[in-house]
Design a protein around this motif. Sequence first.
Motif, PDB file in Angstrom:
ATOM      1  N   ASP A  43      86.087  43.978 -18.223  1.00 60.74           N
ATOM      2  CA  ASP A  43      84.772  44.669 -18.500  1.00 60.74           C
ATOM      3  C   ASP A  43      83.566  44.028 -17.831  1.00 60.74           C
ATOM      4  OD1 ASP A  43      85.942  45.950 -20.371  1.00 60.74           O
ATOM      5  OD2 ASP A  43      85.623  44.717 -22.251  1.00 60.74           O
ATOM      6  N   LEU A  44      83.550  42.646 -17.397  1.00 61.02           N
ATOM      7  CA  LEU A  44      82.610  42.131 -16.615  1.00 61.02           C
ATOM      8  C   LEU A  44      82.328  42.586 -15.230  1.00 61.02           C
ATOM      9  CD1 LEU A  44      80.528  40.009 -16.495  1.00 61.02           C
ATOM     10  CD2 LEU A  44      82.343  38.476 -15.662  1.00 61.02           C
ATOM     11  N   HIS A  45      83.784  42.787 -14.392  1.00 59.39           N
ATOM     12  CA  HIS A  45      83.684  43.114 -13.123  1.00 59.39           C
ATOM     13  C   HIS A  45      83.744  44.599 -12.634  1.00 59.39           C
ATOM     14  CE1 HIS A  45      83.375  38.914 -12.180  1.00 59.39           C
ATOM     15  NE2 HIS A  45      84.349  38.504 -12.707  1.00 59.39           N
ATOM     16  N   LEU A  46      84.168  45.188 -13.741  1.00 62.24           N
ATOM     17  CA  LEU A  46      84.634  46.723 -13.358  1.00 62.24           C
ATOM     18  C   LEU A  46      83.281  47.515 -14.112  1.00 62.24           C
ATOM     19  CD1 LEU A  46      88.207  47.314 -13.583  1.00 62.24           C
ATOM     20  CD2 LEU A  46      86.737  46.742 -11.425  1.00 62.24           C
ATOM     21  N   ARG A  47      82.684  46.992 -15.453  1.00 63.49           N
ATOM     22  CA  ARG A  47      81.862  47.744 -16.288  1.00 63.49           C
ATOM     23  C   ARG A  47      80.590  47.189 -16.515  1.00 63.49           C
ATOM     24  NH1 ARG A  47      86.155  48.951 -21.098  1.00 63.49           N
ATOM     25  NH2 ARG A  47      86.456  51.145 -20.646  1.00 63.49           N
ATOM     26  N   GLY A  48      80.536  45.870 -15.835  1.00 63.30           N
ATOM     27  CA  GLY A  48      79.226  45.003 -15.866  1.00 63.30           C
ATOM     28  C   GLY A  48      78.817  44.458 -17.297  1.00 63.30           C
ATOM     29  N   ARG A  49      79.697  44.448 -17.959  1.00 60.60           N
ATOM     30  CA  ARG A  49      79.435  43.763 -19.464  1.00 60.60           C
ATOM     31  C   ARG A  49      79.503  42.451 -19.531  1.00 60.60           C
ATOM     32  NH1 ARG A  49      83.253  48.394 -22.923  1.00 60.60           N
ATOM     33  NH2 ARG A  49      82.284  49.928 -22.347  1.00 60.60           N
ATOM     34  N   PRO A  50      78.531  41.846 -20.100  1.00 64.20           N
ATOM     35  CA  PRO A  50      78.550  40.395 -19.814  1.00 64.20           C
ATOM     36  C   PRO A  50      79.356  39.744 -20.945  1.00 64.20           C
ATOM     37  CG  PRO A  50      76.354  41.306 -20.092  1.00 64.20           C
ATOM     38  CD  PRO A  50      77.378  42.483 -20.224  1.00 64.20           C
ATOM     39  N   THR A  51      79.819  38.579 -20.853  1.00 71.13           N
ATOM     40  CA  THR A  51      80.723  37.849 -21.727  1.00 71.13           C
ATOM     41  C   THR A  51      80.650  36.479 -21.811  1.00 71.13           C
ATOM     42  OG1 THR A  51      83.156  37.622 -22.110  1.00 71.13           O
ATOM     43  CG2 THR A  51      82.531  37.838 -19.715  1.00 71.13           C
ATOM     44  N   THR A  52      80.759  35.606 -22.740  1.00 69.95           N
ATOM     45  CA  THR A  52      80.751  34.114 -22.732  1.00 69.95           C
ATOM     46  C   THR A  52      81.974  33.732 -22.925  1.00 69.95           C
ATOM     47  OG1 THR A  52      80.626  34.154 -25.226  1.00 69.95           O
ATOM     48  CG2 THR A  52      78.410  34.436 -24.034  1.00 69.95           C
ATOM     49  N   LEU A  53      83.191  34.505 -22.634  1.00 72.67           N
ATOM     50  CA  LEU A  53      84.449  33.877 -22.986  1.00 72.67           C
ATOM     51  C   LEU A  53      84.749  33.117 -21.918  1.00 72.67           C
ATOM     52  CD1 LEU A  53      86.823  34.212 -24.937  1.00 72.67           C
ATOM     53  CD2 LEU A  53      87.923  36.001 -23.450  1.00 72.67           C
ATOM     54  N   PHE A  54      84.047  32.997 -20.830  1.00 74.32           N
ATOM     55  CA  PHE A  54      84.763  32.218 -19.684  1.00 74.32           C
ATOM     56  C   PHE A  54      83.620  31.070 -19.550  1.00 74.32           C
ATOM     57  CE2 PHE A  54      86.369  36.531 -18.557  1.00 74.32           C
ATOM     58  CZ  PHE A  54      87.811  35.983 -18.338  1.00 74.32           C
ATOM     59  N   ASP A  55      82.792  31.068 -20.453  1.00 73.02           N
ATOM     60  CA  ASP A  55      81.638  29.854 -20.316  1.00 73.02           C
ATOM     61  C   ASP A  55      82.325  28.429 -20.935  1.00 73.02           C
ATOM     62  OD1 ASP A  55      79.826  31.578 -19.283  1.00 73.02           O
ATOM     63  OD2 ASP A  55      78.927  31.914 -21.460  1.00 73.02           O
ATOM     64  N   ALA A  56      83.152  28.614 -22.027  1.00 71.16           N
ATOM     65  CA  ALA A  56      83.905  27.247 -22.612  1.00 71.16           C
ATOM     66  C   ALA A  56      85.255  27.795 -23.402  1.00 71.16           C
ATOM     67  CB  ALA A  56      82.702  26.452 -23.419  1.00 71.16           C
ATOM     68  N   ASP A  57      85.779  26.799 -23.860  1.00 74.53           N
ATOM     69  CA  ASP A  57      87.139  27.044 -24.469  1.00 74.53           C
ATOM     70  C   ASP A  57      86.859  27.837 -25.641  1.00 74.53           C
ATOM     71  OD1 ASP A  57      88.620  25.798 -22.485  1.00 74.53           O
ATOM     72  OD2 ASP A  57      88.877  24.023 -23.578  1.00 74.53           O
ATOM     73  N   SER A  58      87.427  28.874 -26.007  1.00 80.96           N
ATOM     74  CA  SER A  58      87.092  29.776 -27.332  1.00 80.96           C
ATOM     75  C   SER A  58      87.706  29.361 -28.527  1.00 80.96           C
ATOM     76  CB  SER A  58      87.366  31.233 -27.011  1.00 80.96           C
ATOM     77  OG  SER A  58      87.418  31.808 -28.185  1.00 80.96           O
ATOM     78  N   PRO A  59      87.160  29.052 -29.512  1.00 81.85           N
ATOM     79  CA  PRO A  59      87.855  28.580 -30.820  1.00 81.85           C
ATOM     80  C   PRO A  59      88.693  29.939 -31.355  1.00 81.85           C
ATOM     81  CG  PRO A  59      85.331  29.001 -31.230  1.00 81.85           C
ATOM     82  CD  PRO A  59      85.544  29.096 -29.632  1.00 81.85           C
ATOM     83  N   SER A  60      88.189  31.141 -30.936  1.00 81.91           N
ATOM     84  CA  SER A  60      89.284  32.204 -31.387  1.00 81.91           C
ATOM     85  C   SER A  60      90.363  32.351 -30.483  1.00 81.91           C
ATOM     86  CB  SER A  60      88.323  33.475 -30.868  1.00 81.91           C
ATOM     87  OG  SER A  60      86.946  33.304 -31.618  1.00 81.91           O
ATOM     88  N   HIS A  61      90.553  31.370 -29.491  1.00 79.31           N
ATOM     89  CA  HIS A  61      91.867  31.643 -28.788  1.00 79.31           C
ATOM     90  C   HIS A  61      92.289  30.115 -28.616  1.00 79.31           C
ATOM     91  CE1 HIS A  61      91.608  35.900 -28.582  1.00 79.31           C
ATOM     92  NE2 HIS A  61      90.343  35.636 -27.868  1.00 79.31           N
ATOM     93  N   PRO A  62      92.456  29.413 -29.459  1.00 75.58           N
ATOM     94  CA  PRO A  62      92.866  27.831 -29.389  1.00 75.58           C
ATOM     95  C   PRO A  62      94.009  27.396 -28.545  1.00 75.58           C
ATOM     96  CG  PRO A  62      93.750  28.555 -31.532  1.00 75.58           C
ATOM     97  CD  PRO A  62      93.032  29.930 -30.775  1.00 75.58           C
ATOM     98  N   ASP A  63      94.828  28.642 -28.026  1.00 71.40           N
ATOM     99  CA  ASP A  63      96.153  28.468 -27.325  1.00 71.40           C
ATOM    100  C   ASP A  63      95.630  28.377 -25.701  1.00 71.40           C
ATOM    101  OD1 ASP A  63      98.351  28.275 -29.300  1.00 71.40           O
ATOM    102  OD2 ASP A  63      97.370  29.930 -29.783  1.00 71.40           O
ATOM    103  N   ALA A  64      94.556  28.652 -25.399  1.00 71.61           N
ATOM    104  CA  ALA A  64      94.112  29.015 -23.922  1.00 71.61           C
ATOM    105  C   ALA A  64      93.246  27.934 -23.548  1.00 71.61           C
ATOM    106  CB  ALA A  64      93.587  30.416 -23.977  1.00 71.61           C
ATOM    107  N   ARG A  65      93.147  27.395 -22.578  1.00 73.07           N
ATOM    108  CA  ARG A  65      92.063  26.569 -21.849  1.00 73.07           C
ATOM    109  C   ARG A  65      91.660  26.985 -20.529  1.00 73.07           C
ATOM    110  NH1 ARG A  65      93.384  24.827 -26.178  1.00 73.07           N
ATOM    111  NH2 ARG A  65      94.230  23.191 -27.108  1.00 73.07           N
ATOM    112  N   LEU A  66      90.213  26.722 -20.517  1.00 70.65           N
ATOM    113  CA  LEU A  66      89.766  27.062 -19.124  1.00 70.65           C
ATOM    114  C   LEU A  66      89.882  25.948 -18.344  1.00 70.65           C
ATOM    115  CD1 LEU A  66      86.248  28.615 -20.268  1.00 70.65           C
ATOM    116  CD2 LEU A  66      88.150  29.915 -19.043  1.00 70.65           C
ATOM    117  N   VAL A  67      90.308  25.955 -17.026  1.00 68.34           N
ATOM    118  CA  VAL A  67      90.545  24.930 -16.278  1.00 68.34           C
ATOM    119  C   VAL A  67      89.540  24.836 -15.188  1.00 68.34           C
ATOM    120  CG1 VAL A  67      92.102  23.761 -14.460  1.00 68.34           C
ATOM    121  CG2 VAL A  67      92.956  25.136 -16.351  1.00 68.34           C
ATOM    122  N   PRO A  68      88.496  23.744 -14.992  1.00 67.38           N
ATOM    123  CA  PRO A  68      87.341  23.700 -14.228  1.00 67.38           C
ATOM    124  C   PRO A  68      87.976  23.541 -12.830  1.00 67.38           C
ATOM    125  CG  PRO A  68      87.504  21.924 -15.607  1.00 67.38           C
ATOM    126  CD  PRO A  68      88.641  22.564 -15.871  1.00 67.38           C
TER     127      PRO A  68
END
Length: 380
Positions: free
Chosen positions: A355-380
Amino acid sequence: MRTTFQAVLAAGALTAALSGSAAAAPIPLTLPAPSGPFPLGTTELHLVDESRTDPWAPGRPRELMISLWYPAFPSPRAATRHLGPGIAAFYDQTAGASVGLDLGVADFAGTRTHARAAATPLPGRRPVILYSPGRGQSRSFGTTLVEDLASRGYVVVTIDHTFAGPVEFPDRVELPVRGADTALMMRERVRDTGFVLDRLASTALSGAMDLSRVGMAGHSMGGFTAAEAMLTEPRIDAGANLDGSLDPNSGQASARGADRPFLLVGGGTSGADRHPHTHRHAPDWASFWANSTGWKRDVHLPEAEHASFTDAQVLLPQVARTHPLPADRLAAAIGTVDPRRSLAAQRAYLAAFFDLHLRGRPTTLFDADSPSHPDARLVP
């Protein structure tokens, strides 16, 4: 190894008869509904590249099977089968080797998707996402992710790379070639990708596709294929690799990186020392990360494993509830992550990325770990 469609089915029937495991009714399996708002249509195409001779079928042109999944008007037709008869027989036989599942226990042949064959596409041109499966896998075994992207408004094109995985043609089934050179296989997979892109503009669904906005995702060697294809295929605007190694002996992606947006998604551990599969621990991913100049993110699901990024994540637990499977082999395949949460996280991160890169829709999902998805971690 190559075989005919009839041989695959005959082998399965013979093995079932000898083992006696097909006496009971097989366990029915279901795929989770996609999360997007659109009903789905699907169609499959048999493509022939007359400009190439298949290296594993001397004297024959390269042949491919692809499927297109797209937003469609509701249709009274029954939902399509998840796996064709030959592919269902393949998974029925190979599941025993991977997780100890007896032949005929699971109803791979009876599972349905949420798409209707040849349904009329909704109006408008939509971004396109190519999907490439892992080595030894069918394009159909990523349906849980593919359907979700299509239900959110994408046209998703799934590609079977003949002789890299099982492929069911109208008149036969071709099985994976054993011991094939990985570098040669990668070269042909990249050529397959370009050929499919060339052909999409001449399909009956060309009016539903915006081929100026193209992404590519893949599992395992399919994710490697996405990274490799982006080195030579400028039509691909963004790519995602689901737990695929980037072997420097088989391709150039790890040495050259990506100059356009790229998402790495890893599960559990990898390598002889069982390190976490992230760019901080896997040397091939570390090299790719360091050499990539475009937007990039690395998402890790610590409790997942390699097959968590296929339909096995949701199908095997259904089998295990009725027919216990060896716990160690099940965990080695799909980890110990909750299957529903794992799939929800994968769907969310893939959709947000495209959505971000093909449609230009902003997202905050990649800014920090999401409480909605506790099994996933962003790796800096």
